[in-house]
Design a protein around this motif. Sequence first.
Motif, PDB file in Angstrom:
ATOM      1  N   GLY A 299       9.358  -3.056  -3.468  1.00 58.89           N
ATOM      2  CA  GLY A 299      10.715  -2.603  -3.770  1.00 58.89           C
ATOM      3  C   GLY A 299      10.777  -1.198  -4.322  1.00 58.89           C
ATOM      4  N   THR A 300       9.671  -0.487  -4.250  1.00 58.55           N
ATOM      5  CA  THR A 300       9.605   0.867  -4.790  1.00 58.55           C
ATOM      6  C   THR A 300       8.414   1.598  -4.193  1.00 58.55           C
ATOM      7  N   VAL A 301       8.496   2.930  -4.189  1.00 52.71           N
ATOM      8  CA  VAL A 301       7.331   3.739  -3.822  1.00 52.71           C
ATOM      9  C   VAL A 301       6.621   4.215  -5.087  1.00 52.71           C
ATOM     10  N   ASP A 302       7.228   3.952  -6.225  1.00 54.25           N
ATOM     11  CA  ASP A 302       6.667   4.341  -7.522  1.00 54.25           C
ATOM     12  C   ASP A 302       5.804   3.192  -8.048  1.00 54.25           C
ATOM     13  N   ILE A 303       4.673   2.994  -7.397  1.00 52.20           N
ATOM     14  CA  ILE A 303       3.809   1.873  -7.743  1.00 52.20           C
ATOM     15  C   ILE A 303       2.348   2.278  -7.536  1.00 52.20           C
ATOM     16  N   VAL A 304       1.496   1.766  -8.380  1.00 57.75           N
ATOM     17  CA  VAL A 304       0.050   1.927  -8.228  1.00 57.75           C
ATOM     18  C   VAL A 304      -0.457   0.561  -7.785  1.00 57.75           C
ATOM     19  N   PHE A 305      -0.750   0.434  -6.497  1.00 61.17           N
ATOM     20  CA  PHE A 305      -1.106  -0.866  -5.936  1.00 61.17           C
ATOM     21  C   PHE A 305      -2.330  -1.503  -6.592  1.00 61.17           C
ATOM     22  N   GLU A 306      -3.254  -0.704  -7.079  1.00 65.73           N
ATOM     23  CA  GLU A 306      -4.466  -1.265  -7.681  1.00 65.73           C
ATOM     24  C   GLU A 306      -4.188  -1.996  -8.990  1.00 65.73           C
ATOM     25  N   THR A 307      -3.151  -1.577  -9.716  1.00 64.91           N
ATOM     26  CA  THR A 307      -2.942  -2.136 -11.055  1.00 64.91           C
ATOM     27  C   THR A 307      -1.587  -2.814 -11.256  1.00 64.91           C
ATOM     28  N   GLU A 308      -0.646  -2.590 -10.346  1.00 62.66           N
ATOM     29  CA  GLU A 308       0.694  -3.156 -10.525  1.00 62.66           C
ATOM     30  C   GLU A 308       0.979  -4.199  -9.453  1.00 62.66           C
ATOM     31  N   PRO A 309       1.619  -5.297  -9.840  1.00 60.67           N
ATOM     32  CA  PRO A 309       1.926  -6.336  -8.842  1.00 60.67           C
ATOM     33  C   PRO A 309       3.048  -5.899  -7.909  1.00 60.67           C
TER      34      PRO A 309
END
Length: 188
Positions: free
Chosen positions: A108-118
């Motif tokens: 739901g966002t591009v403001d995400i760090v896939f390694e650490t955020e669900p």
Amino acid sequence: MLGAALVKPWIKTSLAPGSGVVTKYLGKSGLQKYLNQLGFNIVGYGCTTCIGNSGDLHESVGSAISENDMVAAAVLSGNRNFEGRVQPLTRANYLASPPLGVAYALAGTVDIVFETEPIGLGKDGKQIFFRDIWPSTEEVANVVQSSVLPEMFKATYEAITQGKSHVESIIRSFKHSLHLGPEFNLYT
């Protein structure tokens, strides 16, 4: 495992493969069924999405972007990128692989760090991370081996030439009615 980790209501989804072959192998692999459930229904082919022809944003989303001067983002698996390319209200546009585009939609966002955020929550309420849904290299290879078949390409591209004489007769008629000579070429 994805369960309740569905696409957020403010996310506009579409799938416009570059070729009809993609439709065949997504169907054969069983992936299209799940993409449809997430809202990634096939809306056309080629540049349908990247030129904004996959439909409008939901009115409430468009209003919220305009009224709050939001910088809305689009994730596209195309080959060009600039402000407003996908939709006039998207000012931040990113290029990504198709599976990564789906992952951003789930988040739901591009403001995400896939390694650490669900990217979402499962039906059981547990956090789902990118690593939980990303297939292994072996899984991808198995699906490609069983679902991306040479005969799909052959059948699809042979069908392109069917009806060619009908199209050529229309072009000849068009040229004749406009008194255009043989040097005139119609290219679409």
